[in-house]
Scaffold this motif. Structure first.
Motif: not given
Length: 253
Positions: A210-211, A213-214, A19, A163, A168, A217-219, A165
């Motif tokens: 999805y957003d 979850s991001m 990421y 999660d 996407g 977890h990922h931003y 991701s």
């Protein structure tokens, strides 16, 4: 315990971080206070964008601007194509700025640009909903349904901590296919049925999950403006499609 620590060390490494394009360590690996601050910032900015969008719609719908935009975008052969082109260009530029690591003002400029662009696009649709279906309160109904669906989808992701991701690429492919279908329909003059609107509602719901979850977890902690833009875009998309769905239902009566 050591395996978990090794996994976190791998994620924290700059060169091997999957990421890294988001600017560093995912906020999910940060301290709880950092995660809480990030999430609060994301939703504060998203709700601020929604309020700004609503305020702009109030102004546009209570001035001749909405009728003018409706006549241009929907009343001419090239107007709809200009509308789509404007949205594609504005969305790309706004997303690029909002996810930019250059400076915070540039990120805010991206979010502001997207809110204004979406307001110009939405005004004709809301104008038609008001004038073609007087007294039906379709806009208010669509807004309430959108809030309820958004709250439900957000709760599912938050409580399950899933999660998503992996969705996407799937959402991108489905979105491109839907966009291509719309373009073909415009070129050859066939109308997309209510079933297509239902699929678009499902697509918007997928993007919201999805957003969310991001965000969980990922931003990274410095990308709250970009995260807010993505979530706002998905919510507005859901609102559009629900409103169109309600308009098509009323047209059948």
């Amino acid at each position: 315990m050591s395996e978990n620590n090794n996994s976190q060390d791998w994620l924290r490494s700059g060169r091997d971080n999957p990421y890294a394009f988001l600017g560093g360590t995912p906020v999910a690996l940060a301290e709880e206070s950092t995660r809480t601050t990030f999430i609060r910032r994301v939703y504060t900015h998203m709700f601020g964008a929604v309020l700004a969008f609503a305020a702009l719609q109030f102004v546009l719908l209570n001035t001749p601007a909405a009728a003018t935009l409706t006549g241009f975008f929907y009343g001419t052969h090239y107007g709809t194509f200009i509308l789509l082109g404007m949205m594609i260009g504005a969305s790309w530029l706004a997303s690029y700025w909002a996810h930019s690591a250059i400076s915070l003002p540039v990120q805010y400029a991206g979010l502001g640009l997207y809110v204004v662009a979406q307001s110009l696009v939405a005004a004709p649709l809301l104008y038609v909903a008001n004038h073609s279906f007087p007294g039906q309160h379709l806009i208010e109904s669509a807004a309430l349904i959108t809030v309820a669906v958004f709250a439900g989808l957000t709760a599912v992701v938050w409580f399950t901590k899933v999660d998503l991701s992996f969705m996407g690429k799937i959402l991108t492919v489905v979105g491109i296919t839907a966009f291509a279908t719309i373009i073909v329909g415009m070129i050859f003059g066939f109308t997309l049925g209510i079933w297509f609107t239902g699929l678009m509602i499902a697509l918007a719901c997928g993007y919201i999950m999805y957003d969310t979850s991001m965000i969980l977890h990922h931003y990274t902690e410095d990308r709250y403006v970009g995260a807010a833009l993505e979530l706002f875009a998905s919510v507005i998309m859901l609102f559009y499609q629900i409103l169109i769905f309600l308009m098509k239902l009323q047209s059948r009566d």
